[in-house]
Design a protein around this motif. Structure first.
Motif, PDB file in Angstrom:
ATOM      1  N   GLY A  53      -1.746   5.779   0.593  1.00  0.00           N
ATOM      2  CA  GLY A  53      -2.006   6.168   1.977  1.00  0.00           C
ATOM      3  C   GLY A  53      -2.179   4.947   2.840  1.00  0.00           C
ATOM      4  O   GLY A  53      -1.311   4.085   2.893  1.00  0.00           O
ATOM      5  N   ARG A  85       0.865   2.399 -14.159  1.00  0.00           N
ATOM      6  CA  ARG A  85       1.805   2.635 -13.051  1.00  0.00           C
ATOM      7  C   ARG A  85       1.595   1.594 -11.961  1.00  0.00           C
ATOM      8  O   ARG A  85       2.553   1.054 -11.399  1.00  0.00           O
ATOM      9  CB  ARG A  85       1.628   4.049 -12.503  1.00  0.00           C
ATOM     10  CG  ARG A  85       2.594   4.379 -11.375  1.00  0.00           C
ATOM     11  CD  ARG A  85       2.595   5.857 -10.991  1.00  0.00           C
ATOM     12  NE  ARG A  85       1.333   6.525 -11.073  1.00  0.00           N
ATOM     13  CZ  ARG A  85       0.448   6.634 -10.067  1.00  0.00           C
ATOM     14  NH1 ARG A  85       0.711   6.088  -8.891  1.00  0.00           N
ATOM     15  NH2 ARG A  85      -0.685   7.297 -10.229  1.00  0.00           N
ATOM     16  N   TYR A  86       0.340   1.270 -11.661  1.00  0.00           N
ATOM     17  CA  TYR A  86       0.059   0.242 -10.656  1.00  0.00           C
ATOM     18  C   TYR A  86       0.585  -1.125 -11.092  1.00  0.00           C
ATOM     19  O   TYR A  86       1.141  -1.870 -10.290  1.00  0.00           O
ATOM     20  CB  TYR A  86      -1.440   0.142 -10.384  1.00  0.00           C
ATOM     21  CG  TYR A  86      -2.034   1.306  -9.616  1.00  0.00           C
ATOM     22  CD1 TYR A  86      -1.254   2.184  -8.874  1.00  0.00           C
ATOM     23  CD2 TYR A  86      -3.405   1.517  -9.624  1.00  0.00           C
ATOM     24  CE1 TYR A  86      -1.816   3.238  -8.178  1.00  0.00           C
ATOM     25  CE2 TYR A  86      -3.980   2.569  -8.921  1.00  0.00           C
ATOM     26  CZ  TYR A  86      -3.177   3.429  -8.200  1.00  0.00           C
ATOM     27  OH  TYR A  86      -3.746   4.461  -7.502  1.00  0.00           O
ATOM     28  N   THR A 106       0.836  -1.203   0.000  1.00  0.00           N
ATOM     29  CA  THR A 106       0.000   0.000   0.000  1.00  0.00           C
ATOM     30  C   THR A 106       0.868   1.250   0.000  1.00  0.00           C
ATOM     31  O   THR A 106       0.607   2.205  -0.741  1.00  0.00           O
ATOM     32  CB  THR A 106      -0.945  -0.001   1.230  1.00  0.00           C
ATOM     33  OG1 THR A 106      -1.728  -1.190   1.203  1.00  0.00           O
ATOM     34  CG2 THR A 106      -1.861   1.209   1.233  1.00  0.00           C
ATOM     35  N   LYS A 107       1.914   1.218   0.782  1.00  0.00           N
ATOM     36  CA  LYS A 107       2.844   2.355   0.845  1.00  0.00           C
ATOM     37  C   LYS A 107       3.564   2.537  -0.488  1.00  0.00           C
ATOM     38  O   LYS A 107       3.666   3.655  -1.004  1.00  0.00           O
ATOM     39  CB  LYS A 107       3.851   2.124   1.975  1.00  0.00           C
ATOM     40  CG  LYS A 107       4.808   3.260   2.193  1.00  0.00           C
ATOM     41  CD  LYS A 107       5.724   2.971   3.364  1.00  0.00           C
ATOM     42  CE  LYS A 107       6.697   4.122   3.552  1.00  0.00           C
ATOM     43  NZ  LYS A 107       7.610   3.862   4.678  1.00  0.00           N
ATOM     44  N   LYS A 108       4.037   1.452  -1.061  1.00  0.00           N
ATOM     45  CA  LYS A 108       4.755   1.504  -2.344  1.00  0.00           C
ATOM     46  C   LYS A 108       3.843   2.032  -3.462  1.00  0.00           C
ATOM     47  O   LYS A 108       4.304   2.722  -4.369  1.00  0.00           O
ATOM     48  CB  LYS A 108       5.271   0.111  -2.691  1.00  0.00           C
ATOM     49  CG  LYS A 108       6.114   0.044  -3.928  1.00  0.00           C
ATOM     50  CD  LYS A 108       7.502   0.516  -3.637  1.00  0.00           C
ATOM     51  CE  LYS A 108       8.434   0.101  -4.747  1.00  0.00           C
ATOM     52  NZ  LYS A 108       9.745   0.680  -4.577  1.00  0.00           N
ATOM     53  N   ASN A 134       1.604   4.233  -3.074  1.00  0.00           N
ATOM     54  CA  ASN A 134       1.208   5.600  -2.709  1.00  0.00           C
ATOM     55  C   ASN A 134      -0.296   5.716  -2.508  1.00  0.00           C
ATOM     56  O   ASN A 134      -0.938   6.643  -3.004  1.00  0.00           O
ATOM     57  CB  ASN A 134       1.679   6.611  -3.752  1.00  0.00           C
ATOM     58  CG  ASN A 134       3.183   6.733  -3.784  1.00  0.00           C
ATOM     59  OD1 ASN A 134       3.821   6.769  -2.732  1.00  0.00           O
ATOM     60  ND2 ASN A 134       3.745   6.777  -4.974  1.00  0.00           N
ATOM     61  N   THR A 147       4.440  -1.020 -10.772  1.00  0.00           N
ATOM     62  CA  THR A 147       4.840  -1.043  -9.367  1.00  0.00           C
ATOM     63  C   THR A 147       4.619  -2.424  -8.766  1.00  0.00           C
ATOM     64  O   THR A 147       5.442  -2.904  -7.979  1.00  0.00           O
ATOM     65  CB  THR A 147       4.059   0.026  -8.575  1.00  0.00           C
ATOM     66  OG1 THR A 147       4.294   1.307  -9.166  1.00  0.00           O
ATOM     67  CG2 THR A 147       4.486   0.058  -7.116  1.00  0.00           C
TER      68      THR A 147
END
Length: 150
Positions: A26, A111-112, A20-22, A24, A115
């Motif tokens: 929150g 992007r997701y 979740t942090k990677k 972005n 990542t």
């Protein structure tokens, strides 16, 4: 072989927190979980079953469970050749939540995806990611290739 479900839960929660942090996002672990599952399910839909089995062999138990949940190995593979088609498949797996999760944006969705593959490198060998890349259509290879070095 003892089953340690509590340990799987601890590992899964730590993974989801980091993911979740990677991403972005929150503290929105629910959104992160939906995105992760939809990407994994879209991947399994387009790669050969043998490649899926080799891929999940390297994943921790909690990710294996996410990957295989609802899997019908006999289901006909969708004909996905280009990134926008793959992103549509990801959104399809996310269902109605995809409107909010991917913000109507191919850029956000891509992007997701990128990542997620970078993040999975913690568990999956470079060789296995290369094998997955080799099984993808030409225009999709980049979603793995561009992330192999991370």
């Amino acid at each position: 072989m003892p089953l340690n479900f509590d340990q799987y839960a601890v590992e899964a929660n730590a993974f989801l927190k980091d993911y979740t942090k990677k991403m972005n996002l929150g503290d929105d672990r629910d959104k992160a979980g939906r995105i992760l599952v939809s990407i994994l399910h879209a991947l399994r839909d387009i790669i050969p079953p043998e490649e899926s089995l080799q891929f999940i062999a390297q994943l921790p138990m909690f990710l294996k469970a996410l990957y295989v949940n609802g899997w019908n190995i006999r289901r006909k593979k969708p004909r996905i050749k280009k990134m926008p088609e793959f992103l549509d498949l990801v959104r399809e797996h996310d269902g109605p939540a995809s409107i909010n999760d991917f913000e109507y944006s191919d850029e956000v969705a891509e992007r997701y995806v990128n990542t997620t593959f970078i993040f999975l490198r913690k568990y999956v060998s470079l060789g296995e990611l290369e094998d997955i890349r080799d099984s993808l259509p030409k225009d999709l290879k980049n979603m793995i290739y561009s992330n192999l070095m991370f």
